[in-house]
Design a protein around this motif. Sequence first.
Motif, PDB file in Angstrom:
ATOM      1  N   VAL A  11      45.688  58.571  37.655  1.00 21.97           N
ATOM      2  CA  VAL A  11      46.889  57.740  37.800  1.00 21.97           C
ATOM      3  C   VAL A  11      47.572  58.041  39.128  1.00 21.97           C
ATOM      4  O   VAL A  11      47.962  57.118  39.858  1.00 21.97           O
ATOM      5  N   GLU A  12      47.704  59.321  39.456  1.00 19.78           N
ATOM      6  CA  GLU A  12      48.313  59.694  40.741  1.00 19.78           C
ATOM      7  C   GLU A  12      47.537  59.101  41.910  1.00 19.78           C
ATOM      8  O   GLU A  12      48.126  58.554  42.845  1.00 19.78           O
ATOM      9  N   THR A  13      46.221  59.210  41.860  1.00 16.43           N
ATOM     10  CA  THR A  13      45.375  58.676  42.926  1.00 16.43           C
ATOM     11  C   THR A  13      45.550  57.174  43.056  1.00 16.43           C
ATOM     12  O   THR A  13      45.745  56.652  44.160  1.00 16.43           O
ATOM     13  N   LEU A  14      45.502  56.470  41.940  1.00 19.07           N
ATOM     14  CA  LEU A  14      45.604  55.005  41.973  1.00 19.07           C
ATOM     15  C   LEU A  14      47.001  54.541  42.383  1.00 19.07           C
ATOM     16  O   LEU A  14      47.140  53.509  43.032  1.00 19.07           O
ATOM     17  N   GLN A  15      48.020  55.292  42.031  1.00 15.00           N
ATOM     18  CA  GLN A  15      49.376  54.910  42.412  1.00 15.00           C
ATOM     19  C   GLN A  15      49.631  55.111  43.908  1.00 15.00           C
ATOM     20  O   GLN A  15      50.555  54.522  44.457  1.00 15.00           O
ATOM     21  N   LEU A  16      48.827  55.933  44.551  1.00 17.51           N
ATOM     22  CA  LEU A  16      48.948  56.112  45.998  1.00 17.51           C
ATOM     23  C   LEU A  16      48.435  54.893  46.769  1.00 17.51           C
ATOM     24  O   LEU A  16      48.729  54.738  47.947  1.00 17.51           O
ATOM     25  N   ILE A  17      47.681  54.050  46.078  1.00 17.62           N
ATOM     26  CA  ILE A  17      47.140  52.840  46.695  1.00 17.62           C
ATOM     27  C   ILE A  17      48.105  51.697  46.361  1.00 17.62           C
ATOM     28  O   ILE A  17      48.136  51.219  45.229  1.00 17.62           O
ATOM     29  N   PRO A  18      48.904  51.255  47.340  1.00 17.53           N
ATOM     30  CA  PRO A  18      49.986  50.319  47.040  1.00 17.53           C
ATOM     31  C   PRO A  18      49.546  48.896  46.698  1.00 17.53           C
ATOM     32  O   PRO A  18      50.203  48.212  45.930  1.00 17.53           O
ATOM     33  N   ASP A  19      48.447  48.471  47.244  1.00 22.51           N
ATOM     34  CA  ASP A  19      48.011  47.087  47.091  1.00 22.51           C
ATOM     35  C   ASP A  19      46.954  46.963  45.986  1.00 22.51           C
ATOM     36  O   ASP A  19      46.005  47.751  45.934  1.00 22.51           O
ATOM     37  N   ALA A  20      47.125  45.965  45.121  1.00 20.62           N
ATOM     38  CA  ALA A  20      46.200  45.767  44.002  1.00 20.62           C
ATOM     39  C   ALA A  20      44.769  45.530  44.479  1.00 20.62           C
ATOM     40  O   ALA A  20      43.818  46.029  43.878  1.00 20.62           O
ATOM     41  N   TYR A  21      44.613  44.784  45.549  1.00 22.20           N
ATOM     42  CA  TYR A  21      43.262  44.503  46.041  1.00 22.20           C
ATOM     43  C   TYR A  21      42.626  45.736  46.674  1.00 22.20           C
ATOM     44  O   TYR A  21      41.413  45.919  46.616  1.00 22.20           O
ATOM     45  N   GLU A  22      43.453  46.601  47.233  1.00 24.88           N
ATOM     46  CA  GLU A  22      42.935  47.874  47.748  1.00 24.88           C
ATOM     47  C   GLU A  22      42.486  48.772  46.589  1.00 24.88           C
ATOM     48  O   GLU A  22      41.530  49.525  46.732  1.00 24.88           O
ATOM     49  N   VAL A 107      48.416  51.214  35.789  1.00 28.65           N
ATOM     50  CA  VAL A 107      48.305  51.380  37.243  1.00 28.65           C
ATOM     51  C   VAL A 107      47.809  50.109  37.931  1.00 28.65           C
ATOM     52  O   VAL A 107      47.457  50.119  39.100  1.00 28.65           O
ATOM     53  N   GLY A 108      47.788  49.001  37.178  1.00 28.96           N
ATOM     54  CA  GLY A 108      47.507  47.714  37.790  1.00 28.96           C
ATOM     55  C   GLY A 108      46.046  47.382  38.019  1.00 28.96           C
ATOM     56  O   GLY A 108      45.728  46.544  38.859  1.00 28.96           O
ATOM     57  N   ILE A 109      45.161  48.008  37.281  1.00 32.15           N
ATOM     58  CA  ILE A 109      43.736  47.693  37.442  1.00 32.15           C
ATOM     59  C   ILE A 109      43.365  46.451  36.638  1.00 32.15           C
ATOM     60  O   ILE A 109      42.822  45.493  37.176  1.00 32.15           O
ATOM     61  N   THR A 110      43.679  46.428  35.365  1.00 30.50           N
ATOM     62  CA  THR A 110      43.199  45.345  34.503  1.00 30.50           C
ATOM     63  C   THR A 110      43.842  43.997  34.823  1.00 30.50           C
ATOM     64  O   THR A 110      43.211  42.966  34.651  1.00 30.50           O
ATOM     65  N   GLN A 111      45.076  44.012  35.323  1.00 28.38           N
ATOM     66  CA  GLN A 111      45.773  42.757  35.599  1.00 28.38           C
ATOM     67  C   GLN A 111      45.089  41.933  36.685  1.00 28.38           C
ATOM     68  O   GLN A 111      45.247  40.723  36.737  1.00 28.38           O
ATOM     69  N   HIS A 112      44.350  42.584  37.553  1.00 29.95           N
ATOM     70  CA  HIS A 112      43.735  41.876  38.669  1.00 29.95           C
ATOM     71  C   HIS A 112      42.246  41.628  38.465  1.00 29.95           C
ATOM     72  O   HIS A 112      41.545  41.247  39.397  1.00 29.95           O
ATOM     73  N   LEU A 113      41.791  41.824  37.236  1.00 31.99           N
ATOM     74  CA  LEU A 113      40.409  41.526  36.903  1.00 31.99           C
ATOM     75  C   LEU A 113      40.346  40.172  36.215  1.00 31.99           C
ATOM     76  O   LEU A 113      41.272  39.776  35.513  1.00 31.99           O
TER      77      LEU A 113
END
Length: 139
Positions: A11-22, A107-113
Motif C-alpha cells: 500500500v505504501e509503495t502504491l500510494q507513492l505513485i500519484p497517477d492511476a495510469y502510472e 489504492v486505486g488499482i481495481t477502479q482503473h481496470l
Amino acid sequence: MKLNDKQSTLVETLQLIPDAYERLGYLVECGKQSQSLSDDLRIDQFKIEGCMSQLWVVPEFKDGHCFFQSESDSAIVKGIASLLCEFYSDSPPKEIIANDASFLSEVGITQHLSPNRRNGLSRIVEYVQRFARSCSVEN
C-alpha cells in the motif's frame, strides 16, 4: 513476513505513485520482472477460467506455506497475477484465507481496470484462497 506487513508495504509503495495510469504501469513492470512459467506448467489444470486472457496460476504447498507462480499473455494481467502471487506466496493458508486483497481497491488499482480485468483479478484471488483452504484441510 506476515500478509498484514506485506499489505502495508505494498500500500505504501502504491500510494507513492500519484497517477492511476502510472500505477498500472507499475503492475506491468511487476509482470515483466516476474519469472515466466515453463511450457509444461501452462496446462489446463492451472488455467484460470473466466479470464479473457490466457492466465495460469501454479500453486505449491510446502513446509506449511503456500507458494504461487503465474503467467499470462496479457501484460496487465501478468502484472496483476504476479503481484498477487508475490503477495500471497510464502504465507500459511489461514492468513491467505483471511485476506481477500480488497486493499487493491483502496489504492486505486481495481477502479482503473476494465470489468473483464477486475473479473480476472477476483478469479485469481478465489483460486488462491480455494487452494489455501484445501491446504488448511490437509493439515
